[in-house]
Motif scaffolding. Sequence first.
Motif, short mmCIF file in Angstrom:
data_model
loop_
_atom_site.label_atom_id
_atom_site.label_comp_id
_atom_site.label_asym_id
_atom_site.label_seq_id
_atom_site.Cartn_x
_atom_site.Cartn_y
_atom_site.Cartn_z
N SER A 251 32.68 39.00 37.12
CA SER A 251 33.83 39.76 37.27
C SER A 251 34.72 40.36 36.10
O SER A 251 35.62 40.90 36.28
CB SER A 251 34.71 38.78 37.95
OG SER A 251 34.99 37.41 37.29
N GLN B 107 45.59 33.86 34.46
CA GLN B 107 44.94 34.79 35.46
C GLN B 107 43.50 34.09 35.69
O GLN B 107 42.79 34.24 36.52
CB GLN B 107 44.87 36.30 35.07
CG GLN B 107 46.14 37.00 35.14
CD GLN B 107 45.93 38.34 34.26
OE1 GLN B 107 45.53 38.40 33.15
NE2 GLN B 107 46.54 39.32 35.10
N ARG C 56 43.59 31.35 37.65
CA ARG C 56 43.50 31.52 39.17
C ARG C 56 42.19 32.03 39.60
O ARG C 56 41.68 31.80 40.66
CB ARG C 56 44.58 32.67 39.36
CG ARG C 56 44.77 32.92 40.66
CD ARG C 56 46.23 34.03 40.96
NE ARG C 56 45.74 34.99 40.35
CZ ARG C 56 46.57 35.55 39.39
NH1 ARG C 56 47.34 34.90 38.79
NH2 ARG C 56 46.12 36.74 38.80
N GLN C 57 41.64 33.00 38.96
CA GLN C 57 40.21 33.54 39.33
C GLN C 57 39.24 32.18 39.51
O GLN C 57 38.29 32.31 40.56
CB GLN C 57 39.86 34.60 38.13
CG GLN C 57 40.52 35.93 38.49
CD GLN C 57 40.22 36.60 39.85
OE1 GLN C 57 39.12 36.83 40.31
NE2 GLN C 57 41.29 36.76 40.37
N TRP D 277 35.75 38.73 33.70
CA TRP D 277 36.99 37.91 32.90
C TRP D 277 36.55 37.38 31.47
O TRP D 277 37.15 36.93 30.49
CB TRP D 277 37.39 36.64 33.89
CG TRP D 277 38.44 37.25 34.96
CD1 TRP D 277 38.17 37.59 36.13
CD2 TRP D 277 39.54 37.91 34.57
NE1 TRP D 277 39.18 38.03 36.66
CE2 TRP D 277 40.17 38.23 35.84
CE3 TRP D 277 40.57 37.62 33.59
CZ2 TRP D 277 41.45 38.78 36.05
CZ3 TRP D 277 41.74 38.28 33.58
CH2 TRP D 277 42.11 38.70 34.98
N GLU E 31 39.68 30.50 42.69
CA GLU E 31 39.36 31.30 43.68
C GLU E 31 37.95 31.27 44.21
O GLU E 31 37.41 31.39 44.99
CB GLU E 31 39.95 32.74 43.63
CG GLU E 31 41.46 32.75 43.96
CD GLU E 31 41.79 34.40 43.72
OE1 GLU E 31 41.00 35.40 43.87
OE2 GLU E 31 42.85 34.65 43.57
N CYS E 32 37.38 31.36 42.89
CA CYS E 32 35.68 31.13 42.88
C CYS E 32 34.99 29.93 43.76
O CYS E 32 34.19 30.06 44.05
CB CYS E 32 35.19 31.14 41.44
SG CYS E 32 33.53 30.84 41.26
N LEU F 182 32.85 34.33 36.42
CA LEU F 182 33.66 34.93 35.48
C LEU F 182 32.98 35.86 34.63
O LEU F 182 33.69 37.01 34.34
CB LEU F 182 34.58 33.70 34.57
CG LEU F 182 35.44 32.73 35.44
CD1 LEU F 182 35.72 31.90 34.21
CD2 LEU F 182 36.62 33.45 35.85
#
Length: 72
Positions: A56, A26, A29-30, A58, A33-34, A53
């Motif tokens: 957001s 996860q 993936r984030q 994470w 995307e960033c 991160l």
Amino acid sequence: MLTGIELSLTIAQIIQRLRGSHLHSQIERQAKECLHQPDVKLESLKEDVRSFLKTSGWERKLQNAVYRELHM
């Protein structure tokens, strides 16, 4: 108190366990995307991804996962 070698081994074990986890995929993936956000620059990529991160949420999830691993 852990010695330097014991601490290094503990960190390596935690990283290995988290690397195969759902949380790792996860976060990865984030982070990917960033990279598509316009305010992320190649010159400051590491800091920009880290900042993303953190803002957001994470980073906190990762900290909690490391804490759980330490207390198992």
